[in-house]
Scaffold this motif. Sequence first.
Motif, mmCIF file in Angstrom:
data_model
loop_
_atom_site.group_PDB
_atom_site.id
_atom_site.type_symbol
_atom_site.label_atom_id
_atom_site.label_comp_id
_atom_site.label_asym_id
_atom_site.label_seq_id
_atom_site.Cartn_x
_atom_site.Cartn_y
_atom_site.Cartn_z
ATOM 1 N N LEU A 2 11.428 8.497 4.544
ATOM 2 C CA LEU A 2 12.632 7.673 4.456
ATOM 3 C C LEU A 2 13.848 8.540 4.710
ATOM 4 O O LEU A 2 14.043 9.555 4.037
ATOM 5 C CB LEU A 2 12.736 7.035 3.064
ATOM 6 C CG LEU A 2 13.979 6.176 2.818
ATOM 7 C CD1 LEU A 2 13.886 4.869 3.599
ATOM 8 C CD2 LEU A 2 14.142 5.893 1.337
ATOM 9 N N LEU A 18 7.896 1.431 0.567
ATOM 10 C CA LEU A 18 7.500 2.167 1.761
ATOM 11 C C LEU A 18 6.048 1.861 2.108
ATOM 12 O O LEU A 18 5.173 1.920 1.238
ATOM 13 C CB LEU A 18 7.659 3.681 1.538
ATOM 14 C CG LEU A 18 9.078 4.170 1.285
ATOM 15 C CD1 LEU A 18 9.078 5.669 1.030
ATOM 16 C CD2 LEU A 18 9.993 3.816 2.436
ATOM 17 N N ASN A 74 12.073 5.346 9.056
ATOM 18 C CA ASN A 74 11.956 5.122 7.630
ATOM 19 C C ASN A 74 10.614 4.635 7.098
ATOM 20 O O ASN A 74 10.274 4.923 6.110
ATOM 21 C CB ASN A 74 13.088 4.233 7.114
ATOM 22 C CG ASN A 74 13.132 2.867 7.739
ATOM 23 O OD1 ASN A 74 12.122 2.244 7.982
ATOM 24 N ND2 ASN A 74 14.340 2.394 7.989
ATOM 25 N N VAL A 108 13.334 0.569 -2.621
ATOM 26 C CA VAL A 108 12.559 0.484 -1.378
ATOM 27 C C VAL A 108 11.068 0.333 -1.647
ATOM 28 O O VAL A 108 10.553 0.828 -2.651
ATOM 29 C CB VAL A 108 12.769 1.724 -0.475
ATOM 30 C CG1 VAL A 108 14.192 1.856 -0.039
ATOM 31 C CG2 VAL A 108 12.305 2.993 -1.135
ATOM 32 N N LEU A 114 9.917 1.673 6.048
ATOM 33 C CA LEU A 114 10.166 0.570 5.119
ATOM 34 C C LEU A 114 9.173 -0.560 5.363
ATOM 35 O O LEU A 114 8.874 -0.908 6.499
ATOM 36 C CB LEU A 114 11.583 0.020 5.288
ATOM 37 C CG LEU A 114 12.725 0.874 4.769
ATOM 38 C CD1 LEU A 114 14.061 0.223 5.124
ATOM 39 C CD2 LEU A 114 12.629 1.068 3.270
#
Length: 176
Positions: free
Chosen positions: A96, A150, A129, A148, A131
Amino acid sequence: MYMSNSVNMGDKFGQVKVIVVQGRRLVIRDFKSSDPYVILKLGNQTAKTKVINSCLNPVWNEEFHFSISEHAQVLKLQVFDKDHFKADDKMGNAHLSLQPLVASARLRKILGVTAEGTTLRKVIPESDNCLAADSSINWVNGEVVQDVWLRLCDVDSGDIELKIKLIDLPSAAPSK
């Protein structure tokens, strides 16, 4: 909790608090389950969560502090399955960029945002990232916070939830 910290203090920019909240749908690496733990890396700093035995949806709620510099702004994590008689098995990795968090904190100071719950920025899943879903950066209880999920790479399934808070950012005086 293991923490190795060797940042050159001359390069110190601020601190980031990373809370490893939980994992979900982690892959099986033992017979029917796994014994997962997470290793976090930011620049040359490393931290490790405790091992959660026989669990594919572990809850850690462990907090770690990292110094950040202008140059070390990608948080990397790896998930492993603890094994006693051989090398630990890989359960995935993710990364990230912390640049949106740092930029949001600077913008908040420049604009003088003080309203509780203000959304400073929305970050969408991209190549920089991992995400799993859109993530908002908010001003909450006097802190710049990003929650977040992930998505783990190089495995069939698995997500890790983190809460990231930027602290000790140097002041940026508003221009007049």
